[in-house]
Design a protein around this motif. Structure first.
Motif, PDB file in Angstrom:
ATOM      1  N   TYR A  59     -71.669 -29.593  24.475  1.00 41.67           N
ATOM      2  CA  TYR A  59     -71.628 -28.927  25.907  1.00 41.67           C
ATOM      3  C   TYR A  59     -71.811 -27.677  25.669  1.00 41.67           C
ATOM      4  CZ  TYR A  59     -70.133 -26.328  30.525  1.00 41.67           C
ATOM      5  OH  TYR A  59     -69.514 -25.647  31.203  1.00 41.67           O
ATOM      6  N   TYR A  78     -60.934 -34.979  26.734  1.00 44.08           N
ATOM      7  CA  TYR A  78     -61.972 -35.611  27.331  1.00 44.08           C
ATOM      8  C   TYR A  78     -63.204 -36.608  27.341  1.00 44.08           C
ATOM      9  CZ  TYR A  78     -61.681 -30.490  27.188  1.00 44.08           C
ATOM     10  OH  TYR A  78     -61.005 -29.499  27.463  1.00 44.08           O
ATOM     11  N   THR A 126     -61.759 -26.763  29.694  1.00 42.95           N
ATOM     12  CA  THR A 126     -62.464 -27.190  30.133  1.00 42.95           C
ATOM     13  C   THR A 126     -62.857 -27.445  28.843  1.00 42.95           C
ATOM     14  OG1 THR A 126     -63.700 -26.291  31.222  1.00 42.95           O
ATOM     15  CG2 THR A 126     -62.525 -27.704  32.544  1.00 42.95           C
ATOM     16  N   GLY A 141     -65.781 -25.887  28.533  1.00 43.07           N
ATOM     17  CA  GLY A 141     -66.430 -24.809  29.118  1.00 43.07           C
ATOM     18  C   GLY A 141     -65.818 -23.722  29.262  1.00 43.07           C
ATOM     19  N   ALA A 156     -60.305 -23.556  34.174  1.00 46.85           N
ATOM     20  CA  ALA A 156     -60.706 -23.509  35.221  1.00 46.85           C
ATOM     21  C   ALA A 156     -59.206 -23.828  35.984  1.00 46.85           C
ATOM     22  CB  ALA A 156     -61.220 -24.516  35.187  1.00 46.85           C
ATOM     23  N   LEU A 164     -64.383 -31.051  40.098  1.00 46.86           N
ATOM     24  CA  LEU A 164     -64.847 -29.960  39.744  1.00 46.86           C
ATOM     25  C   LEU A 164     -66.503 -30.075  40.043  1.00 46.86           C
ATOM     26  CD1 LEU A 164     -61.807 -29.693  39.018  1.00 46.86           C
ATOM     27  CD2 LEU A 164     -62.236 -27.169  37.723  1.00 46.86           C
ATOM     28  N   ARG A 165     -67.127 -29.680  41.601  1.00 51.63           N
ATOM     29  CA  ARG A 165     -68.243 -29.938  41.248  1.00 51.63           C
ATOM     30  C   ARG A 165     -68.943 -28.585  39.797  1.00 51.63           C
ATOM     31  NH1 ARG A 165     -70.438 -32.569  45.103  1.00 51.63           N
ATOM     32  NH2 ARG A 165     -69.123 -33.034  46.359  1.00 51.63           N
ATOM     33  N   ARG A 187     -68.962 -28.609  37.107  1.00 49.46           N
ATOM     34  CA  ARG A 187     -68.087 -27.990  35.421  1.00 49.46           C
ATOM     35  C   ARG A 187     -68.128 -29.506  34.489  1.00 49.46           C
ATOM     36  NH1 ARG A 187     -64.824 -23.661  36.089  1.00 49.46           N
ATOM     37  NH2 ARG A 187     -65.012 -24.200  33.392  1.00 49.46           N
ATOM     38  N   ASP A 198     -70.223 -32.991  36.821  1.00 49.52           N
ATOM     39  CA  ASP A 198     -69.161 -32.504  37.655  1.00 49.52           C
ATOM     40  C   ASP A 198     -67.941 -32.634  36.536  1.00 49.52           C
ATOM     41  OD1 ASP A 198     -70.493 -31.989  40.083  1.00 49.52           O
ATOM     42  OD2 ASP A 198     -70.135 -34.065  40.531  1.00 49.52           O
ATOM     43  N   LEU A 199     -67.223 -32.051  36.293  1.00 48.08           N
ATOM     44  CA  LEU A 199     -65.750 -32.539  36.137  1.00 48.08           C
ATOM     45  C   LEU A 199     -64.397 -33.142  37.268  1.00 48.08           C
ATOM     46  CD1 LEU A 199     -64.277 -30.888  32.868  1.00 48.08           C
ATOM     47  CD2 LEU A 199     -62.583 -31.657  35.169  1.00 48.08           C
TER      48      LEU A 199
END
Length: 305
Positions: free
Chosen positions: A148, A206, A234, A236, A239, A255-256, A258, A269-270
């Motif tokens: 990431y 993940y 996440t 990143g 969130a 979650l667009r 992410r 996306d996540l």
């Protein structure tokens, strides 16, 4: 000498692809650095990941079976039987030079160019004029977080230390090119390139599919029934997920953007997958409230109403 890849995974040489995959998954769950803090776990995980990368690809496995540890250096047009004969002659010569039986350690000093030359009637590579070095491949195992974020990393390969720039958002199977770091050329010809094949390691939290990432979202029954705003981790950072009222287990909340970044386009996306959890033990007050709910509610989950 690196351990034999079949031995590293604990499978026989005639193992099926399914057997190889099962062995890798079992070992990965044991030695992944995120779940095993033993000092040697990371090295063991890298070893089994490299073994799986080679043996899970039928073409690469075929070359490994034919040429052993030299499979990355041998040119693609070399016949395995000719290679075996040339190595046999080289081993015999090494044994005579040492005045005793040949051992595998002697073979490590064999010049690949001399072997290739013996395959073609004594015409070594140097006799053909300058020959560019061969491109080579190696595996680069990354955690989901490293894939990431990207960044700089120093790796050690064949006794060399190399600095690698990892782009943010690299995906499993993506290749990172290191120009001039492959096989050496002959008679002043340019060296080949080294390609690092990215392998995103299994993660305890993940699940990665391309650039999309999935993660479990545990919810209390009242959060699922009434709706809630929940903070999740996440790759990143943290969130917030808005959980609609009446959410059931298995629902995927998107979650667009992410997921893994994409320097050349849309990021992934996540997906937070809902799992409704209940307490292992109820207090007297919790039991009383659940019993009141059971008596008052007409909801039947087996009929969906």
């Amino acid at each position: 000498m690196a351990r034999d890849f079949y031995e590293a995974l604990g499978v026989p040489r005639n193992a099926s692809q399914d057997e190889i995959q099962r062995a890798y998954r079992k070992l990965a769950r044991t030695y992944h650095p995120d779940v095993n803090s033993d000092p040697g776990a990371e090295d063991r995980f890298k070893e089994i990941s490299e073994a799986y990368d080679v043996l899970s690809d039928p073409d690469t496995r075929k070359r490994y079976d034919a040429f052993g540890a030299d499979f990355r250096q041998v040119p693609p047009d070399v016949d395995p039987s000719t290679w075996a004969q040339a190595r046999g002659r080289a081993r015999a010569g090494a044994g005579q030079a040492h005045g005793g039986p040949f051992t595998y350690a002697d073979a490590e000093g064999i010049d690949l160019e001399d072997l290739l030359g013996s395959m073609f009637g004594g015409r070594g590579r140097r006799g053909w004029g300058p020959v560019p070095g061969a491109d080579q491949e190696a595996e680069l195992v990354l955690s989901v977080e490293d894939a990431y974020r990207g960044g700089r990393r120093r790796i050690t390969l064949d006794g060399r230390s190399l600095d690698v720039t990892i782009p943010a958002g690299v995906t499993d199977g993506q290749r990172i090119r290191l120009a001039g770091q492959g096989g050496r050329g002959s008679d002043g010809a340019a060296a080949g390139d080294l390609y690092l094949v990215v392998r995103v390691a299994p993660h305890p939290r993940y699940r990665v599919d391309g650039r999309n990432i999935s993660v479990d979202l545990p919810l209390a029954p009242w959060e699922a029934a009434l709706g809630a705003s929940v903070v999740i981790d996440t790759p990143g950072g943290e969130a917030k997920v808005k959980v609609p009222a009446g959410t059931s287990s298995g629902r995927r909340l998107r979650l667009r953007g992410r997921g893994l970044p994409n320097p050349r386009g849309q990021p992934g996306d996540l997906f937070a997958e809902v799992k409704i959890m209940v307490p292992d033990r109820l207090t007297d007050e919790e039991r009383r409230l659940f019993e009141q709910l059971a008596a008052a509610s007409r909801f039947d989950p087996r009929r969906g109403s």
